[in-house]
Design an enzyme around this catalytic site. Structure first.
Site, PDB file in Angstrom:
ATOM      1  N   GLY A  43       0.817  -1.221   0.000  1.00 54.26           N
ATOM      2  CA  GLY A  43       0.000   0.000   0.000  1.00 54.26           C
ATOM      3  C   GLY A  43       0.843   1.258   0.000  1.00 54.26           C
ATOM      4  O   GLY A  43       2.059   1.246  -0.257  1.00 54.26           O
ATOM      5  N   VAL A  44       0.183   2.365   0.305  1.00 51.94           N
ATOM      6  CA  VAL A  44       0.861   3.664   0.337  1.00 51.94           C
ATOM      7  C   VAL A  44       2.006   3.617   1.343  1.00 51.94           C
ATOM      8  O   VAL A  44       3.107   4.104   1.094  1.00 51.94           O
ATOM      9  CB  VAL A  44      -0.150   4.769   0.719  1.00 51.94           C
ATOM     10  CG1 VAL A  44       0.564   6.058   1.076  1.00 51.94           C
ATOM     11  CG2 VAL A  44      -1.123   5.002  -0.428  1.00 51.94           C
ATOM     12  N   ALA A 117     -10.252  -3.331  -8.278  1.00 52.34           N
ATOM     13  CA  ALA A 117     -11.533  -3.950  -7.944  1.00 52.34           C
ATOM     14  C   ALA A 117     -12.646  -2.910  -7.924  1.00 52.34           C
ATOM     15  O   ALA A 117     -12.427  -1.763  -7.540  1.00 52.34           O
ATOM     16  CB  ALA A 117     -11.436  -4.623  -6.582  1.00 52.34           C
ATOM     17  N   GLY A 185       1.925  20.214   7.967  1.00 49.67           N
ATOM     18  CA  GLY A 185       1.574  18.997   8.704  1.00 49.67           C
ATOM     19  C   GLY A 185       2.792  18.084   8.747  1.00 49.67           C
ATOM     20  O   GLY A 185       3.888  18.465   8.322  1.00 49.67           O
ATOM     21  N   GLU A 206       2.215  27.852   5.532  1.00 47.12           N
ATOM     22  CA  GLU A 206       1.163  27.169   6.298  1.00 47.12           C
ATOM     23  C   GLU A 206       0.062  28.190   6.599  1.00 47.12           C
ATOM     24  O   GLU A 206       0.343  29.315   6.996  1.00 47.12           O
ATOM     25  CB  GLU A 206       1.799  26.581   7.575  1.00 47.12           C
ATOM     26  CG  GLU A 206       0.865  26.154   8.688  1.00 47.12           C
ATOM     27  CD  GLU A 206      -0.158  25.104   8.280  1.00 47.12           C
ATOM     28  OE1 GLU A 206       0.228  24.105   7.651  1.00 47.12           O
ATOM     29  OE2 GLU A 206      -1.348  25.297   8.597  1.00 47.12           O
ATOM     30  N   VAL A 240      -1.506  30.153  -0.191  1.00 44.23           N
ATOM     31  CA  VAL A 240      -1.010  30.224  -1.562  1.00 44.23           C
ATOM     32  C   VAL A 240      -2.235  30.497  -2.414  1.00 44.23           C
ATOM     33  O   VAL A 240      -3.214  29.758  -2.359  1.00 44.23           O
ATOM     34  CB  VAL A 240      -0.349  28.897  -1.989  1.00 44.23           C
ATOM     35  CG1 VAL A 240      -0.026  28.911  -3.472  1.00 44.23           C
ATOM     36  CG2 VAL A 240       0.910  28.649  -1.175  1.00 44.23           C
ATOM     37  N   ALA A 323      -0.896   4.214   9.586  1.00 47.54           N
ATOM     38  CA  ALA A 323      -0.766   2.803   9.232  1.00 47.54           C
ATOM     39  C   ALA A 323      -1.168   1.874  10.379  1.00 47.54           C
ATOM     40  O   ALA A 323      -1.877   0.885  10.176  1.00 47.54           O
ATOM     41  CB  ALA A 323       0.670   2.523   8.816  1.00 47.54           C
ATOM     42  N   HIS A 447      19.093   2.305  33.300  1.00 42.11           N
ATOM     43  CA  HIS A 447      19.873   3.550  33.280  1.00 42.11           C
ATOM     44  C   HIS A 447      21.159   3.318  32.503  1.00 42.11           C
ATOM     45  O   HIS A 447      21.754   2.263  32.633  1.00 42.11           O
ATOM     46  CB  HIS A 447      20.211   3.970  34.709  1.00 42.11           C
ATOM     47  CG  HIS A 447      21.051   5.207  34.766  1.00 42.11           C
ATOM     48  ND1 HIS A 447      20.532   6.464  34.523  1.00 42.11           N
ATOM     49  CD2 HIS A 447      22.379   5.374  35.013  1.00 42.11           C
ATOM     50  CE1 HIS A 447      21.512   7.353  34.639  1.00 42.11           C
ATOM     51  NE2 HIS A 447      22.638   6.708  34.932  1.00 42.11           N
TER      52      HIS A 447
END
Ligand code: FAD
Length: 479
Positions: A43-44, A117, A185, A206, A240, A323, A447
């Site tokens: 996937g992505v 699909a 982001g 932004e 923008v 994810a 530690h």
């Protein structure tokens, strides 16, 4: 068209939601068909998101670490970047992981169909291969995990090789001398910091007053000091308005919050203004699946859509588009189909910004708790007091714990600093297990580690920790 194929469960989309769902369903003894356009699942996240971006962020970190080694008397020769080799190595990482997923699918006897699909009705799908060949697949149930794609802004659409979305930016075709990143982001920050570290002069624009809207200010401030410093210019409260292709680059027209208009020219522009669900073109009009006004699929706690035969998981169901959230939803959907009485009811979903320093949080944020008028205690442990952070020359960190005042239970954790993304899981576990600050403070941490900052922040809820001294009187910070 060949004979229709049959399957118990069809999973549409092989991203972290889809492949997790398919694997879980197969492990539960169901017969599964997984469909995706790519040669292997991933996937992505694996092809165009989490993994390639983290591979490039690793390169950026190596460069910064090498630069900063000078304070320890370690000097390297002049930096030389071979972009082709970097790209090859990144692609090799993606290939290794996606190939591994392909093997895992095979080992589980999952039928993998490569194609697009679309529903003909609630239990019948057409899968169209690249060649145009069509195959009908009849299923008892399906899990829709078709994910999301980069959002475009029609008014800013410029048909130019100088325009990039996150997918193209990950190809690092070149290092533009000047780059504008539109959107502050996590994707804009991560990719912007990669290009800036590799040598581009990066400007960030932004619309809101700062990076990462919604993140607690004290955490964001620490991130901004270092990550913000990588950017040549930052335009906040700025929109923008127009992008125009010129001979020498893209001419970008901005409008600031004060109404002031100005323009600058860039070699390339990266648009990273959010993600849009892939809910069109799936034939959902032939089913009872309902979408909300932003195009996300509506689901219940068991990830059932409004159509009894169709479940939906991952980015296509909305925020948080991450994810690990998709994978957990996938497991729930598979278990529900297998007849288990389960639901997707996490107390905490972690979110990580993988810049340097990293920023991570889970559960409720302080801003959100205050907005809801909740009675909380908040403790902060600055990393200047951490032995481990000092050995790493990285005192730029903060671990913050939010507890419910009545019960003492941990309800939120925020961490900014090196490896915050690794440390946050301790917070997730605490919240899921209903742990109190006392539980964490009583758990012996090794530690010297950065994980001690979580223990010390828990001690700070009660006023003191070993490495932080606060003069009496002001016992707890009560919000
Ligand atoms: P996706 O991963 O989007 O997968 C959907 C799949 O469905 C795709 O493979 C697509 O080809 C397939 N598909 C779509 N339509 C059809 C169809 N009709 N037929 C067959 N197949 C179809 N998240 C994190 O948690 N951590 C990160 O560090 C992180 N970094 C990111 C960095 C970037 C640059 C980007 C863009 C995203 C990042 N994300 C990260 C988000 C993460 O990639 C997504 O949240 C996650 O991939 C969603 O998984 P999913 O299974 O819902 O869908």
């Amino acid at each position: 068209m060949s004979q229709p194929l049959k399957t118990q469960v069809a999973v549409i989309g092989g991203g972290p939601g889809g492949y997790a769902a398919a694997f879980a369903a197969a492990d539960l003894g169901l017969e599964v068909t997984l469909i995706d356009l790519e040669p292997n699942p991933g996937g992505v996240c694996l092809y165009r998101g989490c993994i390639p971006s983290k591979a490039l962020l690793h390169c950026a970190k190596v460069i910064k670490d090498a630069e900063e080694a000078a304070q320890w008397g370690i000097y390297f020769e002049r930096l030389r970047i071979d972009l082709a080799q970097m790209r090859e190595q990144k692609d090799a990482v993606v290939g290794k992981l996606t190939g591994g997923l392909g093997q895992l699918a095979k080992a589980r006897k999952i039928r993998y169909m490569r194609g697009r699909a679309a529903y003909q009705d609630s239990t019948t799908l057409t899968v169209t291969a690249d060649t145009g060949e069509e195959q009908t697949l009849v299923c008892k149930q399906s899990i829709l995990a078709a994910g999301s794609r980069p959002t475009t802004i029609p008014s800013l659409l410029v048909d130019s090789p100088r325009m990039m979305n996150s997918t193209r930016a990950l190809e690092i075709e070149d290092l533009p001398p000047t780059l504008l990143v539109v959107g502050g982001g996590y994707i804009g920050l991560e990719l912007g910091s990669v290009y800036a570290t590799l040598g581009s002069q990066v400007t960030l624009v932004e619309m809101t007053p700062s990076f990462l809207p919604g993140v607690d200010e004290d955490l964001r401030q620490i991130l901004s000091e270092r990550v913000g410093g990588l950017f040549y210019k930052k335009h906040f409260n700025t929109r923008v308005e127009k992008i125009k292709e010129m001979k020498k680059g893209l001419r970008v027209s901005f409008r600031g919050g004060d109404g002031n208009a100005f323009a600058e020219t860039f070699d390339k522009v990266l648009l990273s203004v959010g993600r849009t669900p892939n809910s069109s073109g799936l034939g959902l009009n032939t089913t009872k699946v309902e979408l909300n006004d932003r195009g996300f699929v509506k689901v219940d706690a068991q990830r059932r859509t409004s159509d009894p035969a169709i479940f939906a998981i991952g980015d296509i169901t909305g925020e948080p588009m991450l994810a690990h959230k998709a994978s957990h939803e996938g497991r729930v959907a598979a278990e529900v189909i297998a007849g288990h009485n389960v639901a997707f009811e996490p107390r905490a979903i972690p979110a990580v910004v993988f810049t340097d320093p990293e920023l991570a949080w889970c559960g409720i944020t302080e801003t959100q708790a205050k907005k809801e008028g909740r009675a909380i205690n908040v403790a902060r442990f600055p990393w200047g007091a951490s032995g481990r952070a000092t050995t790493l020359s990285r005192p730029d960190g903060l671990t913050k714990l939010i507890t419910e005042r009545d019960t003492g239970q941990v309800i939120g954790v925020g961490i900014v600093g090196t490896a915050a993304g690794e440390l946050i899981s301790q917070g997730v576990l605490a919240i899921e297990m209903g742990a109190t600050a006392e539980d964490i403070g009583l758990s012996i941490h090794p530690h010297p580690t950065l994980s001690e900052t979580v223990m010390e922040s828990a001690d700070m809820i009660f006023g003191q920790s070993i490495h932080m001294y606060r003069p009496k009187a002001k016992k707890d910070e009560q919000a």
